[in-house]
Each structure stands twice: as C-alpha cells, then as structure tokens.
Design an enzyme around this catalytic site. Structure first.
Site, PDB file in Angstrom:
ATOM      1  N   LYS A   6       0.855  -1.182   0.000  1.00 15.45           N
ATOM      2  CA  LYS A   6       0.000   0.000   0.000  1.00 15.45           C
ATOM      3  C   LYS A   6       0.895   1.238   0.000  1.00 15.45           C
ATOM      4  O   LYS A   6       1.750   1.388   0.876  1.00 15.45           O
ATOM      5  CB  LYS A   6      -0.921   0.006   1.217  1.00 15.45           C
ATOM      6  N   ASP A  18      -2.247   9.656  -6.805  1.00 14.88           N
ATOM      7  CA  ASP A  18      -0.833   9.338  -7.035  1.00 14.88           C
ATOM      8  C   ASP A  18      -0.422   7.968  -6.511  1.00 14.88           C
ATOM      9  O   ASP A  18       0.705   7.532  -6.724  1.00 14.88           O
ATOM     10  CB  ASP A  18       0.075  10.417  -6.424  1.00 14.88           C
ATOM     11  N   GLY A  19      -1.318   7.289  -5.792  1.00 13.36           N
ATOM     12  CA  GLY A  19      -1.002   5.945  -5.312  1.00 13.36           C
ATOM     13  C   GLY A  19      -0.014   5.892  -4.166  1.00 13.36           C
ATOM     14  O   GLY A  19       0.474   4.815  -3.812  1.00 13.36           O
ATOM     15  N   ARG A  76       1.224  -5.249   3.797  1.00 12.36           N
ATOM     16  CA  ARG A  76       0.235  -5.864   4.682  1.00 12.36           C
ATOM     17  C   ARG A  76      -0.186  -7.219   4.143  1.00 12.36           C
ATOM     18  O   ARG A  76      -0.142  -7.464   2.947  1.00 12.36           O
ATOM     19  CB  ARG A  76      -0.963  -4.940   4.866  1.00 12.36           C
ATOM     20  N   ARG A  83     -12.869  -8.249  -2.086  1.00  6.78           N
ATOM     21  CA  ARG A  83     -13.889  -7.493  -1.366  1.00  6.78           C
ATOM     22  C   ARG A  83     -15.275  -7.756  -1.950  1.00  6.78           C
ATOM     23  O   ARG A  83     -15.388  -8.291  -3.053  1.00  6.78           O
ATOM     24  CB  ARG A  83     -13.586  -5.993  -1.468  1.00  6.78           C
ATOM     25  N   ASP A 165     -16.383  -1.834  -1.147  1.00  5.37           N
ATOM     26  CA  ASP A 165     -14.968  -2.016  -1.475  1.00  5.37           C
ATOM     27  C   ASP A 165     -14.092  -2.170  -0.246  1.00  5.37           C
ATOM     28  O   ASP A 165     -12.899  -2.463  -0.368  1.00  5.37           O
ATOM     29  CB  ASP A 165     -14.455  -0.835  -2.311  1.00  5.37           C
ATOM     30  N   ASN A 166     -14.659  -1.948   0.939  1.00  3.58           N
ATOM     31  CA  ASN A 166     -13.884  -2.036   2.169  1.00  3.58           C
ATOM     32  C   ASN A 166     -14.356  -3.158   3.087  1.00  3.58           C
ATOM     33  O   ASN A 166     -14.120  -3.115   4.293  1.00  3.58           O
ATOM     34  CB  ASN A 166     -13.926  -0.698   2.915  1.00  3.58           C
ATOM     35  N   ASP A 175      -8.619  -2.283   5.218  1.00  3.52           N
ATOM     36  CA  ASP A 175      -8.579  -0.884   4.780  1.00  3.52           C
ATOM     37  C   ASP A 175      -8.826   0.095   5.920  1.00  3.52           C
ATOM     38  O   ASP A 175      -9.926   0.610   6.107  1.00  3.52           O
ATOM     39  CB  ASP A 175      -9.568  -0.636   3.637  1.00  3.52           C
TER      40      ASP A 175
END
Length: 223
Positions: A6, A18-19, A76, A83, A165-166, A175
């Site tokens: 991550k 920007d990731g 992680r 998900r 999504d979480n 997340d």
C-alpha cells in the site's frame, strides 16, 4: 496469506490519485491492525513499513490546508484482499451503477466466484449446483461479517468508510482509513469528517454491513 503493498505508487488499475501513502497514516494503520489482532478480531496484519525520502502534499487536517508529508510503503498481509465490491464489476445498470465488466457473467463473474470458493470456502465446492454454492457462499460471508461487526461494536471500533470495497469476503477488518474508537460512548460517532449524514457511524455499522451484504447477493444473482 496474500501480500499487498500500500503506497507503492500507481498501478494499471489506479484512478487519478498518485497511489502514495504518507508515513503518518501508515504508522496509524500498523498500530491499529496490530491492536485489533491483539483484541482477537479478524484483521489484516502489517508485515513491514518502509519510509521514503519522497514527499507528497496532503490535507492532514481536512481543512483545505496542504502540507508536504513523507511517503511510506506498508506491506500488509491478509487471508484475502477480495472485497464485496470485487463482484460488482459485472453489475448491470439496472442493479445500480454499471460495472466495467457489465454483463460478463460467464467470462468474469463465474471464474472469480469459483476462485473465491475454492480458495476460501473449499468445503462448499461439493454442493451439486452453482445456485446452491452461491447461496451457501453468501450465507457464510454473512455469518462471518456478522461476527466481525459484533466484535467491532464490542470494542467500540468504527471503520469510517464501510462501503462494499472495504469489506472482505473472509470477514476480516480491511482498509484502515479514517477509523476511530469510541472513547466516550456516542452512538452517532463517526471518525469520517466527510460523513455528515452519519452513514458510517457506530450505531449504523450493523445496518450498513447488512446493506453491503445485500449488494453482494445482488452482484452474484446472475449466477
């Protein structure tokens, strides 16, 4: 177990951001995930945290004031990073917002479902029909999710962004974004500054989790 980086930068699947992940939030996730593990609640784990000399601008105080912060990469691990939202890729517009693989039931949705079943719920693979396997899968994910959310409510953990999504299909906490813990009991507490309606508040977590499970069932209905 699966490994995920991550904050490592953009990927072919990135959106406009920007990731990158800053050191501040990386340390926060590491501490929180290890605390949840110590509390015996299912969670992703932080395997490693590496800081960088690179810096990005972030609004740390959510007040419109940008400041430069040091970047970091968090490695992680989890039983799965699949998900609920992974199965919404094939949703048609009639079922909600159209997914990027809308209508590709046999090409995308079916293989993804069978992979998830074989990897995480192999005891369900022997059921004779796909309809039975889908129903059993949804029921098992619902059971694990209910146990997880009951644990959250017990320790006062508030996820903060509890969308499809979480939520992991394995029933693990995943997340860590604007999460928080209820220090003084307030059922309307939400650590997410953008959650003015309280959708992700402490009191709403069981209901919104049930809503997410219904979305999972809807996404798998074509099978």
């Amino acid at each position: 177990w699966e490994l995920q980086l991550k904050g490592a930068g953009p990927t072919p699947f990135s959106r406009a951001a920007d990731g990158r992940k800053v050191l501040r939030s990386s340390i926060r996730e590491l501490l929180a995930s290890e605390a949840m593990h110590a509390l015996r609640l299912p969670t992703t784990r932080a395997a490693a945290l590496v800081s960088s000399d690179a810096r990005v601008s972030r609004d740390a105080g959510n007040n419109g004031q940008l400041r430069e912060e040091r970047c970091a990469v968090l490695a992680r691990v989890a039983r799965s990073f699949l998900r609920f939202g992974s199965f919404e890729l094939c949703l048609n517009e009639t079922d909600g917002r159209e997914g990027p693989s809308a209508g590709m039931t046999e090409e995308v949705l079916a293989p993804l479902f069978e992979y998830a079943l074989q990897r995480h719920y192999p005891h369900l693979c022997s059921l004779p029909s796909r309809t039975q396997r889908v129903a059993a899968f949804v029921a098992e994910v619902a059971r694990r999710t209910a146990q997880l959310v009951a644990g959250w409510q017990t320790v006062g953990f508030v996820h903060g962004v509890l969308n499809t999504d979480n939520m992991a299909i394995t029933g693990d906490t995943i997340d860590y974004g604007p999460f928080g813990f209820v220090d003084q009991f307030d059922p309307d507490y939400s650590p997410n500054d953008s959650d003015a309606a309280g959708r992700y508040s402490y009191r709403q977590q069981p209901a919104v989790s049930a809503w997410n499970l219904r979305r999972l069932a809807t996404a798998l209905a074509p099978l």
